[in-house]
Write a protein that holds these residues in place. Sequence first.
Motif, PDB file in Angstrom:
ATOM      1  N   UNK A  26       0.984  -1.421  -0.253  1.00 22.19           N
ATOM      2  CA  UNK A  26      -0.373  -0.098   0.138  1.00 22.19           C
ATOM      3  C   UNK A  26       1.042   0.988  -0.243  1.00 22.19           C
ATOM      4  N   UNK A  27       1.997   1.132   0.676  1.00 23.77           N
ATOM      5  CA  UNK A  27       3.175   2.502   0.721  1.00 23.77           C
ATOM      6  C   UNK A  27       3.484   2.520  -0.968  1.00 23.77           C
ATOM      7  N   UNK A  28       4.055   1.096  -1.201  1.00 22.50           N
ATOM      8  CA  UNK A  28       4.757   1.542  -2.192  1.00 22.50           C
ATOM      9  C   UNK A  28       3.719   2.182  -3.437  1.00 22.50           C
ATOM     10  N   UNK A  29       2.187   1.749  -3.742  1.00 28.51           N
ATOM     11  CA  UNK A  29       0.684   1.967  -4.615  1.00 28.51           C
ATOM     12  C   UNK A  29       0.948   3.745  -4.288  1.00 28.51           C
ATOM     13  N   UNK A  30       0.908   3.805  -2.801  1.00 29.16           N
ATOM     14  CA  UNK A  30       0.759   5.752  -3.217  1.00 29.16           C
ATOM     15  C   UNK A  30       1.979   6.032  -3.685  1.00 29.16           C
ATOM     16  N   UNK A  31       2.834   5.638  -3.016  1.00 26.76           N
ATOM     17  CA  UNK A  31       4.380   6.490  -4.051  1.00 26.76           C
ATOM     18  C   UNK A  31       4.028   6.611  -4.861  1.00 26.76           C
ATOM     19  N   UNK A  32       4.432   5.818  -5.928  1.00 25.81           N
ATOM     20  CA  UNK A  32       3.938   5.524  -7.668  1.00 25.81           C
ATOM     21  C   UNK A  32       2.877   6.133  -8.285  1.00 25.81           C
ATOM     22  N   UNK A  33       1.032   6.392  -7.356  1.00 23.74           N
ATOM     23  CA  UNK A  33       0.193   6.543  -8.085  1.00 23.74           C
ATOM     24  C   UNK A  33      -0.610   7.520  -7.079  1.00 23.74           C
ATOM     25  N   UNK A  34      -0.114   7.728  -6.651  1.00 18.59           N
ATOM     26  CA  UNK A  34      -0.684   9.107  -5.431  1.00 18.59           C
ATOM     27  C   UNK A  34      -1.787   8.670  -4.491  1.00 18.59           C
ATOM     28  N   UNK A  35      -2.466   7.387  -4.307  1.00 16.91           N
ATOM     29  CA  UNK A  35      -3.494   7.305  -3.436  1.00 16.91           C
ATOM     30  C   UNK A  35      -2.880   7.052  -2.494  1.00 16.91           C
ATOM     31  N   UNK A  36      -4.060   7.076  -1.013  1.00 16.51           N
ATOM     32  CA  UNK A  36      -4.030   7.161  -0.169  1.00 16.51           C
ATOM     33  C   UNK A  36      -4.626   5.983   0.843  1.00 16.51           C
ATOM     34  N   UNK A  37      -4.041   4.355   0.241  1.00  7.35           N
ATOM     35  CA  UNK A  37      -4.747   3.572   0.291  1.00  7.35           C
ATOM     36  C   UNK A  37      -4.317   2.922   2.081  1.00  7.35           C
ATOM     37  N   UNK A  38      -2.817   3.673   2.197  1.00  4.57           N
ATOM     38  CA  UNK A  38      -1.413   3.209   3.667  1.00  4.57           C
ATOM     39  C   UNK A  38      -2.946   3.322   4.768  1.00  4.57           C
ATOM     40  N   UNK A  39      -2.761   5.076   4.532  1.00  2.80           N
ATOM     41  CA  UNK A  39      -4.312   5.831   5.512  1.00  2.80           C
ATOM     42  C   UNK A  39      -5.604   5.184   5.946  1.00  2.80           C
ATOM     43  N   UNK A  40      -5.932   4.422   5.384  1.00  5.85           N
ATOM     44  CA  UNK A  40      -7.184   3.226   5.628  1.00  5.85           C
ATOM     45  C   UNK A  40      -6.764   2.268   6.810  1.00  5.85           C
ATOM     46  N   UNK A  41      -5.577   1.901   6.445  1.00  2.00           N
ATOM     47  CA  UNK A  41      -5.125   0.114   7.184  1.00  2.00           C
ATOM     48  C   UNK A  41      -4.144   0.080   6.599  1.00  2.00           C
ATOM     49  N   UNK A  42      -3.784  -1.172   7.334  1.00  2.00           N
ATOM     50  CA  UNK A  42      -2.524  -1.277   7.413  1.00  2.00           C
ATOM     51  C   UNK A  42      -2.347  -3.082   6.235  1.00  2.00           C
ATOM     52  N   UNK A  43      -3.480  -3.640   6.343  1.00  2.00           N
ATOM     53  CA  UNK A  43      -3.470  -4.065   5.094  1.00  2.00           C
ATOM     54  C   UNK A  43      -4.760  -3.974   3.925  1.00  2.00           C
ATOM     55  N   UNK A  44      -5.109  -4.760   3.596  1.00  2.00           N
ATOM     56  CA  UNK A  44      -6.404  -4.712   2.142  1.00  2.00           C
ATOM     57  C   UNK A  44      -6.638  -6.273   2.212  1.00  2.00           C
TER      58      UNK A  44
END
Length: 455
Positions: free
Chosen positions: A257-275
């Motif tokens: 989630x951290x990596x995706x946020x860094x590349x795509x500008x998403x905010x997944x990690x803010x929503x939780x520790x695992x999806x």
Amino acid sequence: MIHPALDELRNALPGRVSTAPEDLDEYSRDRGPVLEPALPGAVIRARTVEDVQVVLQWATRHRVPVVSRGAGSGVSGGAHATEGCVILSLELMDRILAINPDDETAVVEPGVINADLDTAAAEHGLMYAPDPASYRWSTIGGNVATNAGGLRCAKYGVTRDSVLALKVVLADGTLISTGHSTFKGVAGYDLTALMTGSEGTLGVVVQVTVRLRYLPQEVHTLAAFFDDFPRAAAGVLAIGRARVQPSILELLDGRTLDALDGVHGSELRRRGGSLLLVRTDGYGAAAEAEAIRRVLIGLGADVSQEGSEEAERLVDLRRHSRGDDVDDLFRVGEDVAVPKSRLVDYVQALEVMADRHAVHLKVVAHAGDGNLHPTFWVARSEGPRSTVRLDEALDESVRLALEFGGTITGEHGVGQFKRRWLAWEQQAAVLDLQARIKEVFDPLGILNPGKAIVA
């Protein structure tokens, strides 16, 4: 090295044979790690079945290795050039020959792009179910060669579950047909199943008849965020125990989630520790999604039902979660599978192992069938010793998967890269039997040598 008999092939296939340096370089590898760099002697771009037959007849006469390939999207080195070979590209054989809506089948050439077939089937209320992450550019022939999987495997199975019949050119140029156009058919040995996943080592697939599925009239997507990976993995088992069958069930850890946020500008990690990304489809999709939502909320998840635009974005982000190309020797993604009940145990063991080897780790999984894609990496600045640690970590991750009752590859194939692990999983008698099967189909050993099996 240019083969001395290449002029014979040029005369037989005018305009189809290239020895241009840029072509030799481009077609020398797929997206897998390169173990033994080699340039092919030529690249042949076939347009017809007859072209393929001419190439293999020529290769048999002159004992020239042939590596067949589609889009080169494989990640295990199955389409890497080998010493003295020619590359046989099938990407120009890209026609959808027939779609039969009442029979729910399609007949395609091997160079048809996966997504293009799915789009064409949708016009008839049908879909082609296998959807590897590379579905927008990978070919049906390449999918057949590796028995590719994808996100919808949880419900619809892998490529082999959708392949009904094949036309295959054997090493000596003989054209054979295997399988049937019906969903059922048990006459003789199942050569279609054998060819599917054989990575071009038994023959060259030149036509594929596939089964199509009904295009779902309703789709529901849930995003369930958990505090950590173990709780999310527990959600996978809880869904199974509720006896609800999602079409997509994907698990992403916090580092992903951290990596995706860094590349795509998403905010997944803010929503939780695992999806845990869940999709249900069909006329019962709403009821199934609600049953799953209740189960996951009971485990402490923050569950949201995503609208169509955000749902598609989440699924697309999952398809990009692998990260950098795997031919970067400092970052390598793996493809193991374990029983679903061992997901948590395996990932916890990976965490301990990665820490011991001082390598970084992130994990995504096709959780519905226990297929994990752990990615390991080390900083380039650490120098050559870091790649030794990376290799040691890869070896141990595979051994761990086997110890947990798993396999060295869930969907990417053995190719060149995973051959070193094949004997860890398969007993000597099985390896010998595979080598003898290979000899029956390819007595000169010219079809994709050094790949898929230990011969």
